[in-house]
Design a protein around this motif. Sequence first.
Motif, PDB file in Angstrom:
ATOM      1  N   LEU A 114       0.828  -1.206   0.000  1.00  0.00           N
ATOM      2  CA  LEU A 114       0.000   0.000   0.000  1.00  0.00           C
ATOM      3  C   LEU A 114       0.863   1.259   0.000  1.00  0.00           C
ATOM      4  O   LEU A 114       0.564   2.239  -0.692  1.00  0.00           O
ATOM      5  N   ILE A 115       1.947   1.244   0.765  1.00  0.00           N
ATOM      6  CA  ILE A 115       2.821   2.421   0.820  1.00  0.00           C
ATOM      7  C   ILE A 115       3.516   2.629  -0.525  1.00  0.00           C
ATOM      8  O   ILE A 115       3.647   3.761  -1.002  1.00  0.00           O
ATOM      9  N   VAL A 116       3.939   1.537  -1.166  1.00  0.00           N
ATOM     10  CA  VAL A 116       4.546   1.654  -2.500  1.00  0.00           C
ATOM     11  C   VAL A 116       3.526   2.188  -3.495  1.00  0.00           C
ATOM     12  O   VAL A 116       3.844   3.042  -4.343  1.00  0.00           O
ATOM     13  N   MET A 117       2.280   1.717  -3.400  1.00  0.00           N
ATOM     14  CA  MET A 117       1.223   2.233  -4.282  1.00  0.00           C
ATOM     15  C   MET A 117       1.028   3.726  -4.053  1.00  0.00           C
ATOM     16  O   MET A 117       0.777   4.481  -4.992  1.00  0.00           O
ATOM     17  N   ARG A 118       1.159   4.163  -2.806  1.00  0.00           N
ATOM     18  CA  ARG A 118       1.047   5.596  -2.519  1.00  0.00           C
ATOM     19  C   ARG A 118       2.219   6.369  -3.123  1.00  0.00           C
ATOM     20  O   ARG A 118       2.030   7.438  -3.721  1.00  0.00           O
ATOM     21  N   LEU A 119       3.424   5.839  -2.992  1.00  0.00           N
ATOM     22  CA  LEU A 119       4.591   6.516  -3.553  1.00  0.00           C
ATOM     23  C   LEU A 119       4.478   6.644  -5.067  1.00  0.00           C
ATOM     24  O   LEU A 119       4.936   7.631  -5.654  1.00  0.00           O
ATOM     25  N   LEU A 120       3.857   5.654  -5.709  1.00  0.00           N
ATOM     26  CA  LEU A 120       3.672   5.685  -7.153  1.00  0.00           C
ATOM     27  C   LEU A 120       2.380   6.399  -7.553  1.00  0.00           C
ATOM     28  O   LEU A 120       2.060   6.458  -8.740  1.00  0.00           O
ATOM     29  N   LEU A 152      -4.310   5.420   0.987  1.00  0.00           N
ATOM     30  CA  LEU A 152      -3.255   4.437   0.760  1.00  0.00           C
ATOM     31  C   LEU A 152      -2.182   4.547   1.842  1.00  0.00           C
ATOM     32  O   LEU A 152      -1.721   3.534   2.389  1.00  0.00           O
ATOM     33  N   LEU A 153      -1.784   5.773   2.138  1.00  0.00           N
ATOM     34  CA  LEU A 153      -0.760   5.998   3.157  1.00  0.00           C
ATOM     35  C   LEU A 153      -1.248   5.526   4.525  1.00  0.00           C
ATOM     36  O   LEU A 153      -0.530   4.816   5.249  1.00  0.00           O
ATOM     37  N   ALA A 154      -2.466   5.908   4.894  1.00  0.00           N
ATOM     38  CA  ALA A 154      -2.985   5.587   6.226  1.00  0.00           C
ATOM     39  C   ALA A 154      -3.161   4.088   6.418  1.00  0.00           C
ATOM     40  O   ALA A 154      -2.711   3.518   7.429  1.00  0.00           O
ATOM     41  N   VAL A 155      -3.815   3.431   5.465  1.00  0.00           N
ATOM     42  CA  VAL A 155      -4.029   1.988   5.601  1.00  0.00           C
ATOM     43  C   VAL A 155      -2.707   1.238   5.471  1.00  0.00           C
ATOM     44  O   VAL A 155      -2.504   0.204   6.110  1.00  0.00           O
ATOM     45  N   GLY A 156      -1.789   1.777   4.646  1.00  0.00           N
ATOM     46  CA  GLY A 156      -0.485   1.146   4.508  1.00  0.00           C
ATOM     47  C   GLY A 156       0.281   1.121   5.818  1.00  0.00           C
ATOM     48  O   GLY A 156       0.794   0.073   6.244  1.00  0.00           O
ATOM     49  N   PHE A 157       0.363   2.252   6.501  1.00  0.00           N
ATOM     50  CA  PHE A 157       1.070   2.280   7.778  1.00  0.00           C
ATOM     51  C   PHE A 157       0.302   1.509   8.844  1.00  0.00           C
ATOM     52  O   PHE A 157       0.911   0.900   9.740  1.00  0.00           O
ATOM     53  N   ALA A 158      -1.033   1.509   8.768  1.00  0.00           N
ATOM     54  CA  ALA A 158      -1.817   0.716   9.724  1.00  0.00           C
ATOM     55  C   ALA A 158      -1.500  -0.770   9.573  1.00  0.00           C
ATOM     56  O   ALA A 158      -1.357  -1.498  10.562  1.00  0.00           O
ATOM     57  N   ALA A 159      -1.381  -1.233   8.318  1.00  0.00           N
ATOM     58  CA  ALA A 159      -1.060  -2.645   8.080  1.00  0.00           C
ATOM     59  C   ALA A 159       0.383  -2.956   8.458  1.00  0.00           C
ATOM     60  O   ALA A 159       0.667  -4.006   9.057  1.00  0.00           O
ATOM     61  N   LEU A 160       1.294  -2.046   8.131  1.00  0.00           N
ATOM     62  CA  LEU A 160       2.699  -2.283   8.481  1.00  0.00           C
ATOM     63  C   LEU A 160       2.870  -2.351   9.997  1.00  0.00           C
ATOM     64  O   LEU A 160       3.526  -3.260  10.530  1.00  0.00           O
ATOM     65  N   GLY A 161       2.254  -1.403  10.711  1.00  0.00           N
ATOM     66  CA  GLY A 161       2.308  -1.454  12.168  1.00  0.00           C
ATOM     67  C   GLY A 161       1.602  -2.676  12.721  1.00  0.00           C
ATOM     68  O   GLY A 161       2.054  -3.290  13.693  1.00  0.00           O
ATOM     69  N   GLY A 162       0.490  -3.064  12.081  1.00  0.00           N
ATOM     70  CA  GLY A 162      -0.225  -4.259  12.524  1.00  0.00           C
ATOM     71  C   GLY A 162       0.580  -5.527  12.322  1.00  0.00           C
ATOM     72  O   GLY A 162       0.537  -6.445  13.143  1.00  0.00           O
ATOM     73  N   GLY A 163       1.335  -5.593  11.211  1.00  0.00           N
ATOM     74  CA  GLY A 163       2.149  -6.767  10.972  1.00  0.00           C
ATOM     75  C   GLY A 163       3.240  -6.955  12.005  1.00  0.00           C
ATOM     76  O   GLY A 163       3.671  -8.080  12.283  1.00  0.00           O
ATOM     77  N   LEU A 164       3.684  -5.858  12.588  1.00  0.00           N
ATOM     78  CA  LEU A 164       4.731  -5.922  13.614  1.00  0.00           C
ATOM     79  C   LEU A 164       4.161  -6.145  15.009  1.00  0.00           C
ATOM     80  O   LEU A 164       4.927  -6.313  15.963  1.00  0.00           O
TER      81      LEU A 164
END
Length: 562
Positions: free
Chosen positions: A114-120, A288-300
């Motif tokens: 999701l974060i990569v999709m946001r960067l692109l 994209l940014l918000a859900v991306g960081f939410a998932a990244l933090g959730g994965g950890l």
Amino acid sequence: MDATSARRTWLAPSLRGYRRAWLRADVLAGLAAGVVVVPQAMAYATIAGLPVSVGLYTCVVPVLLYALLGGSRTLSVSTTSTIAVLTASALAGRASDDLLGATFTLTALVGVCLIVMRLLRLGSLVEQISPATLTGVKTGVGLTVAVTQLPTLLGHTVPDRDTGFFGKLSDVVGALPTTHALTAVFSAVAVGTLLVLRRTAPRVPAALVVVAASILLVTLTDVEERGLTLIEPVPAGLPAISPPLWNEIPGLVPAALAIAVMAFLETVLVARAQRQRSEPAVDSDQELLAVGFAALGGGLTQCLPPAGGFSQSAVNLGAGARTQMAGLTTAVLAVLVALFLAPVLSELPAAALGALVLVAVVSLVSPPEYARLFRVDRTEFWVAVVTTAIGLTAGLLPAVGAGVVLTLFLVLRAVSGSAARPLYPGPHGGWTTNARQDGAPPPPAGLVLLHLDITIYTGNAQPTQDAVLAAVLAAEPAPRAVVLEGAAVRRVTIPLLDALESLDADLAREGVTLLLAAFPAEVNQHALAAPWWAGADREGRVFRTVDAAVAAAGNTEGASVP
């Protein structure tokens, strides 16, 4: 705006300008959403074959991170049945000792995607995925989840096989003689209670009522000794840090990408459905940014992939939420549950969570939506049918992939046709693409007038060129000039310039002059860098308006419009 405030526009956008008067409503809404989202998330964890604590933890860090980064003021984020089923599909067949680590690695990978999709800046592109694809995937999810919950609801013991919807249904039918009567009765009462409360008292937290009543039943009676199965014990405390399993990453990337697409689409759809007129528009890149960081933090932190959920968001909004302070309240409630109520939750019957899941996914299957697609757009109808069929046979992850491919095919087919349409005089002056209307003057003689709907790119260059030539050859009498109006063209492309230059040469061989009219000033300015366009401008064949082009052509009567 100063540089500091500009840098902070991405942080806590829903809390900017917060008023103290909103706090009470936000806190109450967050509590109301929490009593729905916490038991639902715990139930959804069981879909993926995970401990209920994973669902509980998904209501903490992901909710907190979305509240700090998300643009929607009232969206409630945890996990959803769709995401849980896609996660289960991605991890099917894994041994239990590998399942948790792979799940958390997958969640973190979803965040990275999701974060990569946001960067692109792919937010607007992903949103082009057909609604029919979502209809098909959600139907597959609904039916698949429903059949996977039947053994829990009926007290069956069936093999845990990745056999798809029909294989699982066959296993359930074969196990019917072993139905546990007490479990089946309990499940029927739980499902009935949820359905009745949803219809007659929608403001009552039905999930909380069923969970609380079920725990009381287990505590006050001997139903456990009579065979009513309880969930696995819920550990007290907060989740530990879970580093990714690096060796699992290559095999999980395709599934992570599919889940990321669905998580983003679900989040944006719910956020837009919830948005009030007074609120800012939903920014897909911000989501994209918000859900991306939410998932990244959730994965950890031992979580399922998060996404915006409709039911808890509706509760959040209905309870008066004003900002993501409500989401922060929900996260705090989940922390308190994890710290102090874990022993109580361990007294919850597994069938109660199965009932919650079953009722939640029933609404995903919508026959009226298929009927609407059939009436309005048969192509989209078949996209939904094919996606559903793949989801029920090959699996839900292939269904998402097939739906994306079908959508891209339909989009390319739609935009690869000719961009040229006939242009007619309007009844009150000006020009229109509508067929000749009453009171409109006849088109000028000796001219073919055409409008470009969009700019020209590689896919529609040749079809547009062919359509213009066909219009010239079909016109009676033979025209002396073509006026090509480009007011809708927003940017200059190499295919646009090449197609016009080639078209100019083809028309010249037919003795027809190409005139360009009403292209936006910035388009004309950029196009002057091309030698052919600059030459046409010097020759007096580029005009600011269609009227000027028609006047310059020196035509006064007759008609030559295809």
